[in-house]
Structure formats: C-alpha cells, structure tokens
Scaffold this motif. Structure first.
Motif, mmCIF file in Angstrom:
data_model
loop_
_atom_site.group_PDB
_atom_site.id
_atom_site.type_symbol
_atom_site.label_atom_id
_atom_site.label_comp_id
_atom_site.label_asym_id
_atom_site.label_seq_id
_atom_site.Cartn_x
_atom_site.Cartn_y
_atom_site.Cartn_z
ATOM 1 N N ARG A 330 7.472 -6.590 2.955
ATOM 2 C CA ARG A 330 6.435 -6.848 3.953
ATOM 3 C C ARG A 330 5.045 -6.678 3.345
ATOM 4 O O ARG A 330 4.137 -7.486 3.582
ATOM 5 C CB ARG A 330 6.614 -5.914 5.160
ATOM 6 C CG ARG A 330 7.858 -6.174 5.967
ATOM 7 C CD ARG A 330 7.804 -5.486 7.324
ATOM 8 N NE ARG A 330 7.754 -4.037 7.222
ATOM 9 C CZ ARG A 330 8.811 -3.245 7.196
ATOM 10 N NH1 ARG A 330 10.029 -3.784 7.232
ATOM 11 N NH2 ARG A 330 8.686 -1.935 7.120
ATOM 12 N N ARG A 331 4.892 -5.624 2.557
ATOM 13 C CA ARG A 331 3.600 -5.422 1.897
ATOM 14 C C ARG A 331 3.294 -6.581 0.949
ATOM 15 O O ARG A 331 2.165 -7.094 0.917
ATOM 16 C CB ARG A 331 3.618 -4.103 1.132
ATOM 17 C CG ARG A 331 2.394 -3.949 0.245
ATOM 18 C CD ARG A 331 2.417 -2.704 -0.598
ATOM 19 N NE ARG A 331 1.356 -2.759 -1.611
ATOM 20 C CZ ARG A 331 0.972 -1.741 -2.334
ATOM 21 N NH1 ARG A 331 1.556 -0.560 -2.189
ATOM 22 N NH2 ARG A 331 0.016 -1.880 -3.233
ATOM 23 N N SER A 332 4.286 -7.001 0.168
ATOM 24 C CA SER A 332 4.070 -8.090 -0.789
ATOM 25 C C SER A 332 3.708 -9.390 -0.089
ATOM 26 O O SER A 332 2.866 -10.158 -0.572
ATOM 27 C CB SER A 332 5.323 -8.288 -1.648
ATOM 28 O OG SER A 332 5.616 -7.124 -2.393
ATOM 29 N N ILE A 333 4.335 -9.635 1.066
ATOM 30 C CA ILE A 333 4.037 -10.865 1.811
ATOM 31 C C ILE A 333 2.601 -10.845 2.316
ATOM 32 O O ILE A 333 1.877 -11.850 2.239
ATOM 33 C CB ILE A 333 5.039 -11.039 2.969
ATOM 34 C CG1 ILE A 333 6.440 -11.325 2.418
ATOM 35 C CG2 ILE A 333 4.597 -12.165 3.900
ATOM 36 C CD1 ILE A 333 7.517 -11.340 3.468
ATOM 37 N N LEU A 334 2.166 -9.704 2.857
ATOM 38 C CA LEU A 334 0.784 -9.600 3.337
ATOM 39 C C LEU A 334 -0.211 -9.785 2.192
ATOM 40 O O LEU A 334 -1.232 -10.478 2.342
ATOM 41 C CB LEU A 334 0.568 -8.241 4.008
ATOM 42 C CG LEU A 334 1.229 -8.045 5.386
ATOM 43 C CD1 LEU A 334 1.070 -6.600 5.854
ATOM 44 C CD2 LEU A 334 0.636 -8.996 6.407
ATOM 45 N N GLU A 335 0.076 -9.153 1.058
ATOM 46 C CA GLU A 335 -0.813 -9.312 -0.096
ATOM 47 C C GLU A 335 -0.841 -10.761 -0.581
ATOM 48 O O GLU A 335 -1.890 -11.265 -0.992
ATOM 49 C CB GLU A 335 -0.366 -8.387 -1.231
ATOM 50 C CG GLU A 335 -0.622 -6.918 -0.954
ATOM 51 C CD GLU A 335 -0.164 -6.029 -2.090
ATOM 52 O OE1 GLU A 335 -0.753 -4.960 -2.271
ATOM 53 O OE2 GLU A 335 0.774 -6.416 -2.814
ATOM 54 N N LEU A 336 0.315 -11.426 -0.514
ATOM 55 C CA LEU A 336 0.385 -12.814 -0.957
ATOM 56 C C LEU A 336 -0.490 -13.717 -0.096
ATOM 57 O O LEU A 336 -1.166 -14.617 -0.601
ATOM 58 C CB LEU A 336 1.845 -13.289 -0.918
ATOM 59 C CG LEU A 336 2.119 -14.723 -1.389
ATOM 60 C CD1 LEU A 336 1.789 -14.865 -2.865
ATOM 61 C CD2 LEU A 336 3.570 -15.103 -1.115
ATOM 62 N N HIS A 337 -0.501 -13.452 1.210
ATOM 63 C CA HIS A 337 -1.292 -14.281 2.122
ATOM 64 C C HIS A 337 -2.781 -13.955 2.067
ATOM 65 O O HIS A 337 -3.591 -14.731 2.579
ATOM 66 C CB HIS A 337 -0.785 -14.124 3.556
ATOM 67 C CG HIS A 337 0.507 -14.836 3.823
ATOM 68 N ND1 HIS A 337 0.596 -16.201 3.922
ATOM 69 C CD2 HIS A 337 1.767 -14.362 3.999
ATOM 70 C CE1 HIS A 337 1.849 -16.552 4.149
ATOM 71 N NE2 HIS A 337 2.588 -15.455 4.201
ATOM 72 N N CYS A 338 -3.127 -12.831 1.477
ATOM 73 C CA CYS A 338 -4.542 -12.431 1.403
ATOM 74 C C CYS A 338 -5.085 -12.455 -0.023
ATOM 75 O O CYS A 338 -6.222 -12.025 -0.248
ATOM 76 C CB CYS A 338 -4.722 -11.015 1.977
ATOM 77 S SG CYS A 338 -4.231 -10.838 3.708
ATOM 78 N N ASN A 339 -4.296 -12.959 -0.969
ATOM 79 C CA ASN A 339 -4.699 -12.831 -2.368
ATOM 80 C C ASN A 339 -5.875 -13.719 -2.753
ATOM 81 O O ASN A 339 -6.472 -13.530 -3.813
ATOM 82 C CB ASN A 339 -3.510 -13.113 -3.295
ATOM 83 C CG ASN A 339 -3.008 -14.553 -3.161
ATOM 84 O OD1 ASN A 339 -3.469 -15.318 -2.309
ATOM 85 N ND2 ASN A 339 -2.044 -14.900 -3.983
ATOM 86 N N LYS A 340 -6.234 -14.699 -1.937
ATOM 87 C CA LYS A 340 -7.366 -15.568 -2.243
ATOM 88 C C LYS A 340 -8.621 -15.159 -1.485
ATOM 89 O O LYS A 340 -9.600 -15.899 -1.450
ATOM 90 C CB LYS A 340 -7.006 -17.015 -1.933
ATOM 91 C CG LYS A 340 -5.886 -17.572 -2.812
ATOM 92 C CD LYS A 340 -5.608 -19.027 -2.504
ATOM 93 C CE LYS A 340 -4.488 -19.557 -3.400
ATOM 94 N NZ LYS A 340 -4.211 -20.996 -3.121
ATOM 95 N N THR A 341 -8.582 -13.996 -0.854
ATOM 96 C CA THR A 341 -9.718 -13.498 -0.085
ATOM 97 C C THR A 341 -10.119 -12.118 -0.618
ATOM 98 O O THR A 341 -9.252 -11.312 -0.971
ATOM 99 C CB THR A 341 -9.353 -13.379 1.414
ATOM 100 O OG1 THR A 341 -8.884 -14.652 1.878
ATOM 101 C CG2 THR A 341 -10.561 -12.965 2.241
ATOM 102 N N GLU A 342 -11.405 -11.866 -0.657
ATOM 103 C CA GLU A 342 -11.885 -10.551 -1.104
ATOM 104 C C GLU A 342 -11.447 -9.477 -0.116
ATOM 105 O O GLU A 342 -11.685 -9.590 1.084
ATOM 106 C CB GLU A 342 -13.407 -10.556 -1.234
ATOM 107 C CG GLU A 342 -13.921 -11.368 -2.409
ATOM 108 C CD GLU A 342 -15.421 -11.223 -2.586
ATOM 109 O OE1 GLU A 342 -15.863 -10.683 -3.616
ATOM 110 O OE2 GLU A 342 -16.156 -11.634 -1.672
ATOM 111 N N CYS A 343 -10.800 -8.434 -0.609
ATOM 112 C CA CYS A 343 -10.282 -7.358 0.244
ATOM 113 C C CYS A 343 -10.820 -6.004 -0.231
ATOM 114 O O CYS A 343 -11.077 -5.803 -1.428
ATOM 115 C CB CYS A 343 -8.754 -7.340 0.222
ATOM 116 S SG CYS A 343 -7.969 -8.866 0.775
#
Length: 458
Positions: A330-343
């Motif tokens: 679940r964590r990896s999926i969230l990171e994957l969907h946000c990896n092109k945005t500054e966090c």
C-alpha cells in the motif's frame, strides 16, 4: 399456412448454404488464405448441407444438394489431409472448389434457381459480417505495450506463475518439450481494483507476441449466432499467428455464469462454443515453427469466481487469487502515484499512511492519491501569501515562511503560479472522505473460494 412457412424456411436454408459456399470459395481463392478460418467455413457449410438433406424430400432439389454435398465433403477431406502450403496451389483450389453456378445449371427447379439468384445478396451480407468480425478481433490486439512486471507492485507469486507459463516458453521453447508443458488456461480472480488487468497488460509488455485483450461485451452480438462465430473467429485468428498468442478475457463471469434450465438458447450456445474452444487449446499442438509449444494461451479475470460454471472452472489449470495489497505494498502504491510530484512526507508519515489504508485496493489507493494531489490546488484559491522561486515563479506558502509576499492569486500571471508541495495533512483530509470499497464479507468469500479451488498470488 404452416406448409407455406415450412417451404419458406427451407428456401432460406438453401440461400444461406449457397452464400456460405460462395464465401468459402472466395476465402480459398485469396493469395494469403487464412487456413484455420477456411476449415471453420468448410465444417459449417458441410453441416448446413447435411441438415437440409435430412429435412428436404423434393427429389429435384435432392440431385443438386447431393452434388453440393459431395463437393464440400471433398473440400473438407482435402483440408484435413493436406498442409497449408499444398493448399496454396491454384490448381488445387480450382479442382476442389467448382463454381456454384454449376449447381444451378443442373436443375430447372424454380425454388433452387430463386435460391441461387438471391444468394449473391446473402453472400455479400455474410462476407460483410465476416469482415466486421475480423475487424473486431483485430481491434482487441494490443501493440507496443509499455507496462512490465516491474510496474506491478507486489503479487510476487502471480507474476512468477505468469512468467513460467508465458514468458519462459516464449523465450526458451526448447525447454518445454515432451510432458513438460506450460499452463495454457489461467484464471485471475480477486476484489475489484487489485491489478488483474494490470498483470495481463504486463504480460503484453514482457513478451513480443500477439496479445488479445477481450471483454465479455466484445464477444456479444445482437444478431443470432454471431456471438458464437465471433468467439470461433477470435481463436482461429489467434491460431493463425506464427508465434504463440495470448488471449486475455476480462470479466469472464459475464460469459460463463452457472448454467440453468431457464437461460436462453443463445446464451447456452455461446457457453458451449467457448467451452469447445478452451478444450481445443488443450488438444491443439503448435506447428513446426513453434517447436512443441501450444499456440494459444488464455488468461481470464473475474471479481466473482463463485459464479463461474463448474465446467469452465475445471478447465483452468491455474486459479490465482489476487488479494488486497498488504501494508508495504500500500505504501509503495501511494509513493508510485505521487512520485512525479514534490512531496514533504517523511518515512514515518509514509509508514502511517500504509497502516491507515488497511482494506484499500490498488484502485482505492489511486483515488486517494489523486484526491490528495488536488489539495494544494484547492488551497491556491484562498492563498494570501506566495514566495518567489529560483526560476522566477511564485509558489503558495504560509505566512511564517521567509520572504513571503502578501498578494492574491489573481494578481499573479497564471503561467507563473506554482502549487505548494504535497504534505501529510493532505492525505489526512482525504482519508476522511475516501474509504475502502471492499467489505469484510466480500473478502471472506474470496478466502473460502481460495481454500477450495485456488492459490494465493501474493
């Protein structure tokens, strides 16, 4: 009145048979003949002729019918006894398939003459329907797919099974000879949004071969008998490829629900045709260019495996459960969907998100991430302070931030506006309204089914 209706039906049967024969002739005369399709047309044409011979008692028409029957029987025998290469000989085609005008000249029966004169229109219609089905089959082929197994988070066992069943035999055909045969009929089942279709897309990206992506709606037609022909043409088309072909059928339960005495005849015929084609996958061996591998592999997906008819369920050699993602996934999926945005999320905050999203499917997590990404955009409308970035643009910031400039969004040129970085509080807001869509009762149904019939794909 009843007799008149029976005569009309008989004439229509003649018309359809001659139309089918004309279609068989035209397909055989092509320079690049589809050999499996030719066999299918020949078998259907012969079955029609035999049926008419059983119900027609007219002696004049019987003479013509017997000539037609012998001709088609000869064609059928030649197709079964000759190779595809020998059939390409033009003399053979002319010898095996005489013009249907010859049959019309051997009788002065008015009904037979009318039947043939109308067959030109009917054959054009049948030819058009065949072309429509062929275009529909071609549209299901996926080309240049960029998804691979690396793009699918988790599901190690499922990926390993698909790798063994499809990728390895494609790359190393010499290893799968004799009794060592890859699995050719695989069922992927599990809750919606867990990555079943994504896995199938990854298969298309892993191998350089024909990949047919089909849904149950693609196989259904409003015309009587067309659905069975479409299924038959799909498998015939896949067998005509020089390389191993993979057919992926999504929502297979839409076609293969449990049979009962109240279902329509058309539905039963569709199921019967699909069962026959799945059996042929097990019995048909590849040609000499494919070593000893089977030429078609079918992968099906469903959200309701318990609704599938037992006859279909039995034919799947592998039934793989695609479960909900665990905490790390679940964590990896969230990171994957946000990896092109500054966090601005820390490792601890990502861990908290993995814990707080228990029961979420991959689709639910994608929706959550998308909602969180919109939160900085929503804050722009009420923003009162901005800070200038190194590239001379303006990003929304808090009042306390150094070098903050007090101004409204409307005072800044639109092309210079930037959203703030994604923060943990954005996910906290969205978790209030974005909930898991899979209930505990549904999960228990999948677990019971897996205990009886399947294997875990995690």
């Amino acid at each position: 009145m009843a007799g008149s209706r029976s005569e009309v039906d008989l004439v229509l049967s003649y018309e359809k048979t001659l139309a089918m024969y004309e279609l068989l002739r035209r397909e055989a005369s092509k320079s690049s003949t589809n050999f499996p399709l030719l066999r299918s047309l020949s078998d259907e044409c012969l079955a029609r002729v035999k049926y008419i011979g059983e119900i027609d008692v007219d002696s004049t028409r019987a003479t013509v019918l017997e000539i037609l029957k012998k001709s088609i029987q000869h064609v059928n025998d030649c197709l079964n006894n000759n190779s595809e290469e020998s059939w390409q000989n033009e003399d053979s085609k002319q010898k095996y398939l005489p013009n249907s005008m010859d049959f019309d000249q051997q009788t002065d029966s008015e009904s037979t003459h009318k039947s043939y004169s109308y067959s030109n229109e009917q054959s054009n219609t049948s030819d058009g329907q065949l072309n429509t089905r062929m275009r529909a089959v071609e549209d299901t082929i996926i080309r240049n797919c960029n998804v691979t197994f690396d793009d699918v988070v988790g599901l190690v066992e499922a990926k390993r099974t698909l790798h063994e069943a499809i990728v390895m035999p494609t790359r190393f055909p010499q290893l799968f000879t004799g009794n060592r045969k890859p699995w050719r009929r695989i069922l992927l089942y599990g809750p919606p949004g867990t990555g079943k279709s994504r896995l199938a897309m990854a298969v298309a990206g892993q191998i350089k071969t024909s990949f047919y992506s089909v849904s149950s709606s693609d196989m259904l037609s409003c015309w009587f008998g067309e659905s069975e022909k479409l299924i038959r043409d799909l498998f015939a088309h896949s067998r005509s490829r020089k390389e191993t072909a993979v057919i992926f059928m999504d929502e297979i339960d839409g076609l293969c629900r449990r049979r009962n005495s109240t279902e329509q005849e058309a539905t039963r015929r569709i199921k019967t045709e699909l069962l026959l084609q799945m059996d042929n996958i097990a019995q048909t061996h590849a040609g000499p260019n494919k070593e000893n591998n089977e030429d078609v592999i079918i992968i099906c997906a469903t959200n309701s495996p318990w609704e599938i008819d037992p006859a279909f369920l039995r034919r799947f050699q592998k039934r793989i459960y695609i479960p909900l993602p665990d905490k790390s996934c679940r964590r990896s999926i969230l990171e994957l969907h946000c990896n092109k945005t500054e966090c601005e999320l820390t490792e601890a905050e990502w861990e908290i998100l993995g814990e707080n999203t228990e029961g979420f499917s991959g689709s639910d997590l994608a929706n959550l991430a998308n909602a969180a990404l919109f939160e900085p955009i929503r804050d722009l409308e009420s923003a009162t302070h901005f800070v200038e970035t190194t590239d001379k643009k303006y990003r929304h910031c808090s009042v306390e931030e150094k070098n903050a400039i007090k101004c409204a969004l409307s005072e800044i040129p639109s092309f210079l506006v930037l959203a703030r970085k994604l923060e943990f509080k954005d996910f906290e807001r969205c978790l209030v309204t974005n909930k898991a869509t899979i209930s505990r009762d549904d999960m228990e149904n999948f677990e019971r089914f897996t205990a009886k019939f399947g294997q875990l794909g995690r």
